[in-house]
Design a protein around this motif. Structure first.
Motif, mmCIF file in Angstrom:
data_model
loop_
_atom_site.group_PDB
_atom_site.id
_atom_site.type_symbol
_atom_site.label_atom_id
_atom_site.label_comp_id
_atom_site.label_asym_id
_atom_site.label_seq_id
_atom_site.Cartn_x
_atom_site.Cartn_y
_atom_site.Cartn_z
ATOM 1 N N SER A 1 0.800 -1.235 0.000
ATOM 2 C CA SER A 1 0.000 0.000 0.000
ATOM 3 C C SER A 1 0.828 1.278 0.000
ATOM 4 O O SER A 1 0.271 2.363 -0.175
ATOM 5 C CB SER A 1 -0.959 0.007 1.191
ATOM 6 O OG SER A 1 -2.018 -0.887 0.961
ATOM 7 N N ALA A 2 2.140 1.180 0.181
ATOM 8 C CA ALA A 2 2.974 2.369 -0.009
ATOM 9 C C ALA A 2 2.847 2.870 -1.446
ATOM 10 O O ALA A 2 3.032 4.059 -1.722
ATOM 11 C CB ALA A 2 4.430 2.057 0.327
ATOM 12 N N GLY A 3 2.493 1.952 -2.367
ATOM 13 C CA GLY A 3 2.299 2.318 -3.763
ATOM 14 C C GLY A 3 1.042 3.131 -4.017
ATOM 15 O O GLY A 3 0.860 3.649 -5.126
ATOM 16 N N LYS A 4 0.168 3.254 -3.012
ATOM 17 C CA LYS A 4 -0.989 4.145 -3.177
ATOM 18 C C LYS A 4 -0.534 5.553 -3.532
ATOM 19 O O LYS A 4 -1.222 6.284 -4.247
ATOM 20 C CB LYS A 4 -1.814 4.176 -1.888
ATOM 21 C CG LYS A 4 -2.671 2.946 -1.613
ATOM 22 C CD LYS A 4 -3.444 3.121 -0.317
ATOM 23 C CE LYS A 4 -4.501 2.038 -0.105
ATOM 24 N NZ LYS A 4 -3.943 0.698 0.068
ATOM 25 N N THR A 5 0.620 5.952 -3.007
ATOM 26 C CA THR A 5 1.103 7.308 -3.265
ATOM 27 C C THR A 5 1.519 7.498 -4.719
ATOM 28 O O THR A 5 1.503 8.620 -5.225
ATOM 29 C CB THR A 5 2.266 7.654 -2.329
ATOM 30 O OG1 THR A 5 3.316 6.686 -2.475
ATOM 31 C CG2 THR A 5 1.809 7.657 -0.879
#
Length: 355
Positions: free
Chosen positions: A100-104
């Motif tokens: 979910s760090a890739g949400k950014t």
């Protein structure tokens, strides 16, 4: 000593004093922010000693990282690498998932699509991907804007990560409830439809290749997960530290950046546009409607904003310290949520470097 010689001596002495004072009054030249080349492995480094950091705090930090199943760890200061360490069979060339760090990344791409006038985040989602993308009544579906997806305020049922229409049922009107949900991935569909390209193609052209990242998107259930090297995650962190600019190239405009990295709604003060925000008066956690008082990571700097992913994938950006910190790896503990006590202890050990 003759009177004329004495006067000459005094004059020279005064000139030297004046020169010394001018030098001492001149502020030191600030070191420019460094950006690594787009290709190759060159990346300028800076030593712990040159920063006057506490060298004795380095080994306890490394020991903790290794103990907590870390694979890749980087600290940048002013763009330069101060620490870069790999553990447990990982190295600089190994790809790992962002979770979910890739949400950014999705947040950034949504902003890029808006600055290219392909979308407006205040418009309803169905304007771009058609109606029927949820199973809510049409009047309720049409309340959901792209901004609601960016801020986790869609009002859709968050009891499941399934984002098929049958699973996206009504819980509350959009904008009235904050709930962490995978439905944000619909923004990728919005951007793809508006750009008339695949999500990956648009991402690669407008972001990845412009800042020298590697990596690719992979389907994972109902989600789309990014994999890259630790240095590529650091490149994205550096871009966002510099408010969306890479050198003089504006990748993401500063206006959107400011919106994305500040409180985006009045329910969860610790959340921007898919970014977590430290130092706010209160915050919500995933899978919870409870409001917690104080800062998300009380041991971390108040101005820090963060990309946080499952199993402790982390991008921490600290403007006041000119720092970007990256952590990739397996879950630090048995708790696999994006936020855990690992963050608090880790920042105790990081801050010991410079306090």
């Amino acid at each position: 000593m003759s009177k004329s010689l004495l006067l000459l001596f005094v004059a020279v002495f005064c000139i030297n004093c004046s020169s010394d004072n001018k030098e001492s009054d001149t502020p030191p030249t600030e070191e420019p922010l460094y950006f690594p080349p787009l290709t190759g492995t060159t990346w300028k480094t800076k030593s712990v000693e040159s920063l006057d950091w506490n060298k004795a705090a380095v080994q306890p930090l490394l020991d903790y990282l290794k103990l907590k199943n870390t694979k890749g760890f980087i600290i940048l200061v002013n763009g330069q690498i101060v620490m870069e360490n790999y553990f447990n069979g990982h190295d600089a060339a190994t790809n790992w998932y962002w979770a979910s760090a890739g949400k950014t990344l999705t947040s950034a791409m949504t902003g890029i699509a808006q600055q290219e006038n392909l979308i407006n985040i205040n418009n309803k989602v169905s304007q771009y991907i058609g109606t029927g993308w949820t199973s809510t009544p049409i009047d309720k579906e049409n309340l959901i804007t792209c901004k609601n997806l960016l801020t986790m305020t869609s009002g859709l049922n968050d009891a499941t990560d399934d984002v098929t229409p049958s699973a996206l049922t009504y819980t509350a009107d959009a904008g009235t409830r904050w709930a962490y949900h995978n439905v944000y991935v619909k923004l990728q569909d919005v951007v793809a439809a508006a750009s008339r390209q695949t999500w990956s193609a648009y991402f690669n052209t407008k972001l990845r290749d412009k800042i020298g990242m590697d990596g690719s998107w992979f389907a994972s259930g109902n989600n789309s997960v990014y994999y890259s090297t630790t240095r590529s995650m650091a490149r994205f962190g550096l871009l966002m530290y510099n408010k969306g600019k890479w050198n003089d190239d504006v990748i993401l405009n500063e206006s959107y950046f400011n919106e994305a990295t500040n409180t985006s709604q009045n329910i969860n003060l610790g959340y921007g546009y898919l970014w977590w925000l430290n130092g706010k008066a209160s915050y919500h956690l995933p899978q919870s409607q409870a409001s917690f008082q104080g800062s998300i990571i009380p041991t971390g700097p108040n101005d820090m904003f963060m990309a946080l992913g499952k199993n402790d994938q982390k991008i921490y950006i600290v403007p006041s310290k000119k720092m970007v910190v990256i952590r990739m790896g397996e879950a630090a503990d048995n708790v696999n949520l994006a936020l855990s006590d690992f963050d608090k202890t880790l920042w105790t050990k990081i801050s010991a470097l410079y306090q």
